[in-house]
Design a protein around this motif. Sequence first.
Motif, PDB file in Angstrom:
ATOM      1  N   ASN A   8       0.800  -1.228   0.000  1.00 12.49           N
ATOM      2  CA  ASN A   8       0.000   0.000   0.000  1.00 12.49           C
ATOM      3  C   ASN A   8       0.829   1.273   0.000  1.00 12.49           C
ATOM      4  N   LYS A  10       1.847   4.729  -1.537  1.00  8.38           N
ATOM      5  CA  LYS A  10       1.255   5.749  -2.400  1.00  8.38           C
ATOM      6  C   LYS A  10       2.307   6.799  -2.695  1.00  8.38           C
ATOM      7  N   LYS A  11       2.581   7.033  -3.966  1.00  5.94           N
ATOM      8  CA  LYS A  11       3.548   8.068  -4.332  1.00  5.94           C
ATOM      9  C   LYS A  11       2.901   9.435  -4.124  1.00  5.94           C
ATOM     10  N   ARG A  12       3.599  10.339  -3.430  1.00  2.00           N
ATOM     11  CA  ARG A  12       3.088  11.670  -3.126  1.00  2.00           C
ATOM     12  C   ARG A  12       3.681  12.677  -4.091  1.00  2.00           C
ATOM     13  N   GLU A  13       3.092  12.781  -5.271  1.00  2.00           N
ATOM     14  CA  GLU A  13       3.563  13.706  -6.298  1.00  2.00           C
ATOM     15  C   GLU A  13       3.524  15.156  -5.811  1.00  2.00           C
ATOM     16  N   ASP A  14       2.603  15.484  -4.903  1.00  2.00           N
ATOM     17  CA  ASP A  14       2.476  16.848  -4.404  1.00  2.00           C
ATOM     18  C   ASP A  14       3.680  17.283  -3.559  1.00  2.00           C
ATOM     19  N   LEU A  15       4.463  16.323  -3.075  1.00  2.00           N
ATOM     20  CA  LEU A  15       5.621  16.662  -2.252  1.00  2.00           C
ATOM     21  C   LEU A  15       6.925  16.720  -3.041  1.00  2.00           C
ATOM     22  N   ILE A  16       6.927  16.126  -4.205  1.00  2.00           N
ATOM     23  CA  ILE A  16       8.153  16.076  -5.000  1.00  2.00           C
ATOM     24  C   ILE A  16       8.532  17.482  -5.452  1.00  2.00           C
ATOM     25  N   ARG A  18       9.434  19.840  -3.489  1.00  2.00           N
ATOM     26  CA  ARG A  18       9.242  20.794  -2.396  1.00  2.00           C
ATOM     27  C   ARG A  18      10.518  20.837  -1.585  1.00  2.00           C
TER      28      ARG A  18
END
Length: 76
Positions: A8, A10-16, A18
Motif C-alpha cells: 500500500n 502511495k507516491k506523493r507527487e504533491d511533495l516532489i 518541495r
Amino acid sequence: MVWSRPVNVKKREDLIRRTGTLKHKVTIVDAKEEFHGVDVKVRDFRGEEYWTTLDDVELDNEKDPAGTESLGDTNG
C-alpha cells in the motif's frame, strides 16, 4: 536479507520538488542497511519517531546518554 515490496505505498507527487529543512536534534533508535543505502529510525525532541536516510542526519561525535533506554525488539 530478503527484499520485499512495501504494501500500500502511495507516491506523493504533491511533495516532489518541495523544499524543507530538518534542524532539530534527533536520536537514532534503529538502523537498517539495504541495497539502496542506510535508513535510520530517529526520535525527535517531541518523542515522535520516523524513518529517514542516514544521508539526512549529521551525526554528532558522541552518543546521547538519554537515548540509551531499553528499546525492545527493533527487528521490524
